[in-house]
Design an enzyme around this catalytic site. Structure first.
Site, PDB file in Angstrom:
ATOM      1  N   SER A 148     -11.283-112.433-112.402  1.00 16.88           N
ATOM      2  CA  SER A 148     -12.295-111.500-111.893  1.00 16.88           C
ATOM      3  C   SER A 148     -13.401-111.373-112.935  1.00 16.88           C
ATOM      4  CB  SER A 148     -11.665-110.123-111.645  1.00 16.88           C
ATOM      5  OG  SER A 148     -12.656-109.145-111.397  1.00 16.88           O
ATOM      6  N   TYR A 161      -6.897-103.200-115.356  1.00 10.82           N
ATOM      7  CA  TYR A 161      -7.119-104.386-114.518  1.00 10.82           C
ATOM      8  C   TYR A 161      -7.987-105.389-115.265  1.00 10.82           C
ATOM      9  CZ  TYR A 161      -8.648-107.121-110.437  1.00 10.82           C
ATOM     10  OH  TYR A 161      -8.925-108.132-109.544  1.00 10.82           O
ATOM     11  N   LYS A 165      -7.040-109.266-116.353  1.00 11.34           N
ATOM     12  CA  LYS A 165      -7.821-110.412-115.891  1.00 11.34           C
ATOM     13  C   LYS A 165      -8.435-111.188-117.063  1.00 11.34           C
ATOM     14  CE  LYS A 165      -7.123-110.222-111.480  1.00 11.34           C
ATOM     15  NZ  LYS A 165      -6.426-111.332-110.791  1.00 11.34           N
TER      16      LYS A 165
END
Length: 255
Positions: A148, A161, A165
């Site tokens: 991402s 998160y 990533k």
């Protein structure tokens, strides 16, 4: 070779995780359309059965296999069953991801951190390793990790998160470096804002959307199919000299 033939995946076997909807489903459909037998995987069997049926009803090839990417036993079973029933694995698309929290780091807690890292980093590594010997025996393969842009530049409320990533990006590079000698290519795709259920927390927030559109070069939200074409390229012989790449598909957000 004609350029169109470089995207031919006939005879290839692909596993796509998180493929019951969104980006994963679009990638599974794209790979199947180009001739691969796609193993559609996600947590719930009924959901992957439905996607596999859709693909097969269009005359392409798909199987369904439920797997939670936070459960190593299930990951091993997914790989072993695929190899046993279809003869091997050529392509792995690690798309499944978890993000159980939205907010500052200090509010996240250890349990959320463990879950995010297990699903977003450890799971992709485990699946790749369980498929590694099969890829070697078939002369190589392609592993595509869906990271991402949050792994490149962290966004508001997505701290853990983003960490996971970023780790997946570096993991992709390490895998590419170590496994290249066996003609196994490993690349990472970093999508920006894509209209999926996973991104609803962002797309439903008018204030956040306004901030994103002000920064993004293209004033639009991507659709899952916009990522599928890039995955097809990385899965196919067209990208035979591409490994260790980190490719952003973000509408220019990170320019």
């Amino acid at each position: 070779m004609e350029i169109s033939k470089q995207f031919d995946l006939s005879g290839k076997v692909a596993i796509v995780t998180g493929a019951s909807k969104g980006i994963g489903k679009a990638i599974a459909e794209a790979l199947a359309q180009q001739g691969a037998h796609v193993v559609v995987s996600s947590r719930k069997q009924d959901a992957v059965d439905a996607v596999a049926k859709e693909i097969n009803d269009q005359g392409w090839l798909a199987s369904a296999s439920a797997c939670h990417m936070g459960d190593d036993e299930q990951i091993q079973r997914l790989a072993e069953n695929t190899i046993k029933t279809l003869g091997g694995v050529d392509i792995v698309v690690n798309n499944a991801a978890a993000n159980p929290v939205f907010g500052p780091l200090e509010d996240a807690g250890n349990e959320a951190f463990q879950k995010i890292m297990q699903v977003n980093v450890q799971g992709p590594l485990n699946l790749a390793e369980y498929c590694l010997d099969s890829m070697k025996s078939r002369g190589g393969g392609s592993i595509i990790n869906i990271s991402s842009i949050e792994g490149i530049t962290p966004g508001h409320g997505l701290g853990l998160y983003s960490v996971s990533k970023a780790a997946l990006i570096q993991l992709s590079k390490v895998m590419a470096r170590e496994w290249g000698k066996d003609h196994i290519r490993v690349n990472a795709i970093c999508p920006g804002l894509v209209e999926t259920k996973f991104s609803e927390a962002l797309t439903s927030n008018e204030k956040i959307m306004k901030m994103i559109m002000m920064k993004q070069a293209l004033p639009m939200v991507a659709q899952p199919q916009d990522i599928a074409g890039l995955a097809l390229y990385l899965a196919s012989p067209a990208s035979a000299f591409v490994t260790g790449a980190v490719i952003s598909a973000d509408g220019g957000f990170t320019i």
